[in-house]
Design an enzyme around this catalytic site. Structure first.
Site, PDB file in Angstrom:
ATOM      1  N   ALA A   1      23.024  -2.879  54.900  1.00 36.49           N
ATOM      2  CA  ALA A   1      21.643  -3.338  54.875  1.00 36.49           C
ATOM      3  C   ALA A   1      21.510  -4.350  53.753  1.00 36.49           C
ATOM      4  CB  ALA A   1      20.678  -2.169  54.666  1.00 36.49           C
TER       5      ALA A   1
ATOM      6  N   GLU B   1      17.589   0.673  49.936  1.00 40.50           N
ATOM      7  CA  GLU B   1      17.037  -0.683  50.049  1.00 40.50           C
ATOM      8  C   GLU B   1      15.613  -0.763  49.509  1.00 40.50           C
ATOM      9  OE1 GLU B   1      19.194  -2.907  50.717  1.00 40.50           O
ATOM     10  OE2 GLU B   1      20.638  -1.333  51.203  1.00 40.50           O
TER      11      GLU B   1
END
Length: 864
Positions: free
Chosen positions: A281, A317
């Protein structure tokens, strides 16, 4: 400061790759018009600048772009100027705009037009594809800018310290959707039918965080998370796989806003599933991009560990929105702190999300992965000087993420969670929207704790390795560098300031004492009478060696240790065995004690299962039957209790133990009943779907013993999966077959059909397959020159990690080592050195333990 390029050994002048600071960007107004069919794009950017020094040129970054026009307009009036030349330096990925005289100081606007390609290398502005429910291939244009690939999407000042605001406009075909870092503020339709989507300006941020995605995508209705709209963006037809990510995302936004005591710094948050994505990610502010398997999931069919993996990535994230996006490193040597802190925070947030997952216990496995590398001569300091940006690629490894996260956890536990949190808040508030060095964080934590944090942490961050603490019965503790080779060397350090937490076993209380070992030796005392346990709670990033009698007493008191403390006891024993400092029998006796005590933690057992895997690689053919019998004796009773189906007595982690025990029993243990039951369940999967928690074990057992029919079934399920997790499960299974023709088919698939984000990992698994590894290595040698043009460069060292399994016979290991050393990769050289050192370590283990393996296993695990 001059640095040396690690690939060439040639000294580099920073002026050759660092941008001058005479021209600073303030704001970008960027318009892009991608042509998905032609895989090209056209762009227009106006950069509001501040000219702050005498110069007759503007230097900025551009790569794989053609700049078609350029003008400079002073904001205070004066004539518009055009450069007399535009020079593109392909090596340094820079554009030099030379003017016919000095530039006037003050604000100005640089206007550039340009064209570029939507590449297939999964970096910059690139092309991704998927097949929709009607069988039609659809195209997406998406971005991956970190570390230095924004320059492939638009001319820019592509260094983290050149922060600016960004105002993006995307010109797209009708029927497509567009997403970027900030909310859409205006849409219009041009006479030619193109839609013009204009996004609001972002906060001040670095170029590597800019994102835009265009394609046949859908998004969920926004979830209001305390005023922040949260959505999942996904390819057509996958909306039913978004609910879990939305739930985790909402938790993470609330958790971090509360923990940091700072509101979310963006205006909205889109989490975007991308079919082709090299990493897991990317933390683009407000527009986080993910591999599909790291975001989209059906909780009803997924394994618990697959849900945990998604929760980890989502929390990681979102933590970056504060630590990395709001506050950013000055240069790439500081990337470790971004990633280490996000790793620490991901575990903290997931542990709060699902406490019954015991995330800090399972993080012990990740810490051990770092320690396995950090005990090598080829380790490195967590932070090291970085010259050219590409040198930072070596930081995206377990030493940055897992070691970095582990030493932060150790520090947090030592100074206290509340004090640690106070220091983090101070750091983020003080440096919001700015750039920092590592010392800035230590300063904030020193203010909150009153402890010499920098002096402590420098010993963990600025040198490689970690200590082995030796404890005698009188409480004397000595530290020495731990090394798998037996002698410290290479990048392994010499002395650490060691935060120690202590408690006594059998004292009837849970009191914990803390201390700091700064000298080579010292004396410690627990808070009560009983057996002294060093590294109480298990958060220390070091190993502990007790005397033989103390180990025996601790093994007899396993029930009084926490799961992470038991994990450390087993993993430290295995590390001593690998280093040649303890006999294999010590580990096997401890494993038997786990079985006798009814150990139910999958992390603890994972050490034993990993050790059995290496024994399986080095066992001589005439010793395999004894090893298999020992595995059945050790794990058979455990599987008899756990069974194949969930039980009312299961806790959240029991399914992981069930899967690991079954897979090991059905492969290394060659258990006929387990093999037969796995085959029966696999054959009935079309009418009785496999349970998510045992599916990988069942498929792995079947692949290990299956033939062409089973292979075709796995291939069909890979090609038509219901979820990304199912796709990965059956793709990985293709690497587990033993038949040479099927091994060749899988390698051919990796070089043709399999996505480039996945193919290197499939080859890694083929190399790791004991039966397929040697033949796969021959294919790897033959295809070596094809890999750089076919796969993302960052994945090639990871592909080679499978070569660690080629440790028997030793002659094969020598051939592999010689080839790799004579065919260096363009990047990841240190990682490859570590792989080869670990391969040599396994060869040495085989030479020590292989000849007597059958007798050792029989003596310890055989009938009493």
């Amino acid at each position: 400061m001059r640095t040396s390029n690690p690939d060439t050994g040639v000294a580099d002048d920073p002026a050759a790759y660092r941008l001058p600071t005479t021209v600073l960007p303030r704001h970008y107004r960027l318009t892009l018009a991608p042509d998905l069919g032609a895989a090209t794009f056209a762009g227009d950017v106006e950069i509001a600048l501040s000219v702050e020094g005498a110069s007759s040129s503007i230097v900025l970054n551009a790569a794989e772009l053609e700049i078609t026009s350029a003008t400079l307009r002073p904001d205070g009036g004066g004539p518009e100027r055009s450069p007399v030349s535009i020079t593109l330096d392909e090596r340094e990925e820079r554009a030099v705009l030379a003017f016919d005289g000095p530039l006037a100081d003050g604000p100005a606007t640089l206007h550039l037009t340009f064209t570029g390609i939507l590449n297939d290398k999964l970096h910059g502005f690139y092309r991704s594809t998927f097949t929709d429910q009607a069988g039609v291939e659809r195209v997406i244009a998406t971005t991956q800018m970190e570390s230095t690939d924004a320059r492939r999407a638009f001319p820019c000042f592509d260094e983290p310290e050149f922060k600016a605001t960004f105002e993006v406009t995307l010109v797209i075909d009708d029927g497509l959707n567009a997403y970027s870092n900030s909310p859409v503020v205006e849409e219009s339709v041009r006479p030619d039918g193109k839609r013009v989507v204009h996004f609001s300006p972002t906060m001040v941020m670095s170029t590597y965080l800019v994102a835009f995605v265009v394609g046949p995508l859908e998004h969920t209705d926004p979830v209001d998370v305390d005023g922040v709209p949260l959505r999942v963006v996904h390819p057509l037809g996958k909306g039913h796989l978004t609910e879990f990510a939305l739930d985790v995302g909402a938790h993470a936004l609330r958790f971090f806003a509360d923990y940091f005591d700072i509101p979310y710094p963006g205006d909205k948050l889109d989490m975007v599933a991308i079919p082709d994505f090299a990493a897991g990610a990317m933390e683009n502010l407000g527009c986080v991009t993910y591999r599909e398997s790291a975001l989209l999931v059906d909780p009803a069919t997924a394994a618990r560990v697959e849900l945990e993996r998604i929760a980890d990535v989502v929390c990681h994230e979102i933590a970056h929105m504060w630590f990395g996006d709001l506050v950013t490193m000055k240069w790439w040597n500081g990337i470790w702190l971004n990633e280490a802190f996000a790793t620490f925070m991901e575990v903290l947030a997931v542990d709060a999300y699902r406490p019954d997952w015991q995330r800090w216990v399972s993080f012990g496995v990740e810490r051990e992965a770092a320690m396995a590398v950090d005990g090598l001569h080829a380790t490195r300091p967590v932070e090291f000087p970085v010259g050219r940006p590409e040198e930072a690629e070596g930081m995206f490894d377990v030493l940055t993420y897992q070691k970095g996260g582990s030493v932060l956890r150790m520090l947090e536990q030592f100074i206290g969670p509340d004090v640690f949190r106070e220091g983090i808040h101070d750091y983020l508030v003080t440096h919001a929207y700015a750039n920092t060095e590592t010392r800035d964080l230590w300063d904030a934590l020193e203010r909150s704790s009153g402890r010499p944090v920098a002096r402590i942490m420098d010993t963990w961050i600025n040198q490689g390795g970690y200590p082995l603490l030796t404890v005698d019965g009188g409480g004397a503790v000595t530290q020495q560098p731990f090394s798998y080779s037996g002698d410290p060397g290479g990048a392994i350090g010499s002395r650490w300031q060691v935060p120690i937490l202590l408690r006594t076993i059998g004292s009837g209380d849970d009191l914990v004492e803390s201390g700091l070992l700064t000298a080579p030796s010292g004396t410690v005392a627990g808070p009560g009478d009983g057996e002294l346990l060093v590294n109480a709670g298990g958060s220390g990033y070091y190993r502990v060696a007790y005397g033989t009698d103390a180990v025996t007493r601790l093994a007899a008191s396993l029930g009084e240790l926490t799961p992470l403390e038991r994990y450390n006891l087993v993993s430290d024993t295995w590390a001593a065995t690998l280093a040649g400092n303890a006999p294999l029998a010590d580990l096997l006796r401890l494993a038997r004690a786990l079985g006798d005590a009814g150990e139910g933690d999958p992390s603890v057992w994972s050490v034993v299962i990993g050790a059995l895997g290496l024994m399986d690689r080095v066992a001589p053919e005439d010793g395999r039957a004894a090893l298999a019998a020992g595995v059945r004796a050790l794990l058979g009773p455990l599987v008899a209790v756990l069974g194949w189906e969930p039980l009312p007595t299961d806790d959240e982690r029991t399914p992981s133990l069930r899967a690991g025990a079954l897979l090991t029993l059905g492969t290394i243990g060659e258990d006929g009943e387990v093999r037969a039951e796995a085959a029966r369940r696999f054959a009935a999967a079309d009418t009785h779907p496999l349970h998510g928690d045992t599916a990988t074990a069942i498929v792995g057992i079947v692949a290990a013993h299956g033939g062409a029919d089973e292979y075709e079934a796995c291939l069909a399920r890979y090609r038509s999966p219901a979820t990304p997790q199912e796709e990965n499960r059956y793709l990985d299974a293709l690497s587990g077959f033993r038949d040479p023709a099927l091994v060749d088919r899988t390698f051919d698939l990796a070089m043709t059909e399999v996505r480039s984000q996945d193919a290197p990992f499939l080859i890694r698994l083929l190399l790791w397959n004991r039966h397929a590894g040697p033949a796969t290595w021959a294919r790897v040698e033959a295809a070596w020159d094809e890999f750089p043009g076919k796969f993302p460069s960052s994945t090639l060292p990871r592909m080679l990690d499978g070569a660690r399994g080629l440790c028997s016979p030793p002659e094969l290991a020598a051939e592999v080592t010689a080839f790799i050393e004579s065919h260096p990769l363009a990047a990841g050289g240190r990682t490859v050195e570590q792989i080869l050192e670990r391969l040599a370590m396994s060869v040495a283990f085989g030479r020590r333990e292989g000849p007597g393996l059958a007798a050792t296993v029989g003596d310890v695990l055989g009938p009493s």
